[in-house]
Design a protein around this motif. Structure first.
Motif, PDB file in Angstrom:
ATOM      1  N   GLY A  56      51.778 -29.566 -32.417  1.00  0.00           N
ATOM      2  CA  GLY A  56      51.038 -30.754 -32.012  1.00  0.00           C
ATOM      3  C   GLY A  56      49.573 -30.446 -31.766  1.00  0.00           C
ATOM      4  O   GLY A  56      48.685 -31.237 -32.122  1.00  0.00           O
ATOM      5  N   THR A  57      49.305 -29.290 -31.164  1.00  0.00           N
ATOM      6  CA  THR A  57      47.925 -28.872 -30.922  1.00  0.00           C
ATOM      7  C   THR A  57      47.190 -28.665 -32.246  1.00  0.00           C
ATOM      8  O   THR A  57      46.038 -29.087 -32.408  1.00  0.00           O
ATOM      9  N   ARG A  79      46.518 -32.119 -33.799  1.00  0.00           N
ATOM     10  CA  ARG A  79      45.434 -32.806 -33.099  1.00  0.00           C
ATOM     11  C   ARG A  79      44.082 -32.171 -33.427  1.00  0.00           C
ATOM     12  O   ARG A  79      43.074 -32.870 -33.546  1.00  0.00           O
ATOM     13  N   ALA A  80      44.062 -30.853 -33.579  1.00  0.00           N
ATOM     14  CA  ALA A  80      42.808 -30.165 -33.906  1.00  0.00           C
ATOM     15  C   ALA A  80      42.251 -30.603 -35.258  1.00  0.00           C
ATOM     16  O   ALA A  80      41.040 -30.509 -35.498  1.00  0.00           O
ATOM     17  N   ARG A  81      43.125 -31.100 -36.119  1.00  0.00           N
ATOM     18  CA  ARG A  81      42.692 -31.578 -37.429  1.00  0.00           C
ATOM     19  C   ARG A  81      42.519 -33.091 -37.444  1.00  0.00           C
ATOM     20  O   ARG A  81      42.429 -33.710 -38.501  1.00  0.00           O
ATOM     21  N   GLY A  82      42.473 -33.699 -36.230  1.00  0.00           N
ATOM     22  CA  GLY A  82      42.148 -35.108 -36.128  1.00  0.00           C
ATOM     23  C   GLY A  82      43.316 -36.053 -35.986  1.00  0.00           C
ATOM     24  O   GLY A  82      43.135 -37.271 -35.903  1.00  0.00           O
ATOM     25  N   GLY A  83      44.545 -35.510 -35.934  1.00  0.00           N
ATOM     26  CA  GLY A  83      45.730 -36.356 -35.836  1.00  0.00           C
ATOM     27  C   GLY A  83      46.193 -36.562 -34.406  1.00  0.00           C
ATOM     28  O   GLY A  83      45.655 -35.974 -33.469  1.00  0.00           O
ATOM     29  N   ALA A  84      47.207 -37.416 -34.246  1.00  0.00           N
ATOM     30  CA  ALA A  84      47.764 -37.720 -32.927  1.00  0.00           C
ATOM     31  C   ALA A  84      49.278 -37.510 -32.984  1.00  0.00           C
ATOM     32  O   ALA A  84      49.983 -38.265 -33.660  1.00  0.00           O
TER      33      ALA A  84
END
Length: 308
Positions: free
Chosen positions: A105-106, A109-114
């Motif tokens: 998940g991290t 998220r680091a690539r712009g996702g949720a």
């Protein structure tokens, strides 16, 4: 929203069909091409892999076997992280390791996702009917954004931050498997002491011994099929993850380990494709008794889906 779905096994296929029934345009993928057909017949578009799915949708749902498979979907060649994840939402229904999934998940998220985790509890009939209980972890705003997709598959039980859904799922299955193993011992003891299985079942329901397993799974023992829609292979995968969680938290787990051993014994005797409740058949066979009860026991996989 346009929705992708990756993983069309027994549970995933039925969950995906409910998303389609809710009216979402869909893109689907599974490692088995034949698994796509029920969704394609409903108008879904077939994709070539995880990255191909993600690139065509706003929200992607995953429901695969376990940690190795979901890590491949995210980090593998042609996985989510091989493309731009900006503005994408990822809902994962897989039973997996909390630590691994928080790390994935991290990365997402680091690539712009949720990322949102939503592992499920129930059986295949819950997946068919779209009323699975879903342990949902993630940022409140992210959960609200994809609420309509999740609620197409089941009921939201919010459990806090991302990753907590996997914790809830594992301890849920811990109690489920312990009770499943214990029921075999109780049923056979009652039978040998003169209490017939159908009478025993009627007496137990609604009291201190009641549970989902008591209500839902005992009929599979009566019917003699032991519910192959959830095979022992999945039980063993879950129990391995549960023991990892117990070890990581330093929690005493004698009952969990005994239950794991009982399920390993069932798999050794009947094969990993045998139904989950063959953990009770072990006790029947060793005692030389049979717990069949005549009746119209509807198998979980025979439950009818809601109208489109």
């Amino acid at each position: 929203m346009k929705v992708g779905f990756i993983g069309l096994g027994t549970m995933g296929r039925n969950a995906a069909l409910n998303v389609a029934r809710a009216g979402f345009e869909m893109v689907v993928y599974d490692v088995r091409p034949e698994a796509l057909q029920p969704l394609v017949e409903r108008g879904a578009k077939a994709a070539n892999g995880p990255a191909d799915v993600l690139g065509q949708v706003d929200v992607v749902v995953t429901m695969v076997f376990g940690p190795k498979e979901i890590e491949a979907v995210v980090r593998g060649r042609g996985g989510f992280l091989s493309v731009d994840c900006k503005g994408k939402y990822w809902i994962d229904l897989t039973t997996s390791s909390p630590d691994l999934m928080r790390a994935l998940g991290t990365d997402f998220r680091a690539r712009g996702g949720a990322p949102v985790d939503a592992p499920v509890t129930g059986s295949v009939d819950s997946a068919i009917c779209g009323d699975m209980i879903m342990f949902v972890g993630g940022e409140d705003a992210d959960v609200e954004h994809v609420r309509s997709v999740i609620e197409a598959m089941g009921e939201i039980r919010k459990v806090g931050r991302h990753g907590n859904g996997y914790v809830a799922k594992l301890v849920n299955n811990q109690l489920w498997k312990i009770h499943a193993a214990a029921i075999g011992e109780a049923m056979v003891a009652a039978k040998l002491a003169g209490l017939e299985p159908d009478v025993w079942w009627s007496a137990m329901k609604g009291g201190a011994a009641d549970s989902f397993v008591m209500q839902h799974d005992v009929p599979s023992i009566f019917a003699g099929h032991y519910d192959p829609s959830f095979p022992l292979a999945l039980c063993l995968k879950d129990l391995g993850l549960i023991e990892e969680l117990m070890t990581a938290t330093g929690t005493r787990n004698e009952l969990t380990r005994a239950t794991h051993d009982r399920f390993k014994e069932a798999a050794s005797r009947y094969g990993k494709d045998a139904g989950e409740m063959t953990v009770c058949k072990l006790i029947e066979d060793d005692a030389g008794v049979e717990l069949r009860v005549a009746g119209d026991w509807v198998a979980p996989w025979e439950v009818k889906a809601p109208a489109a």
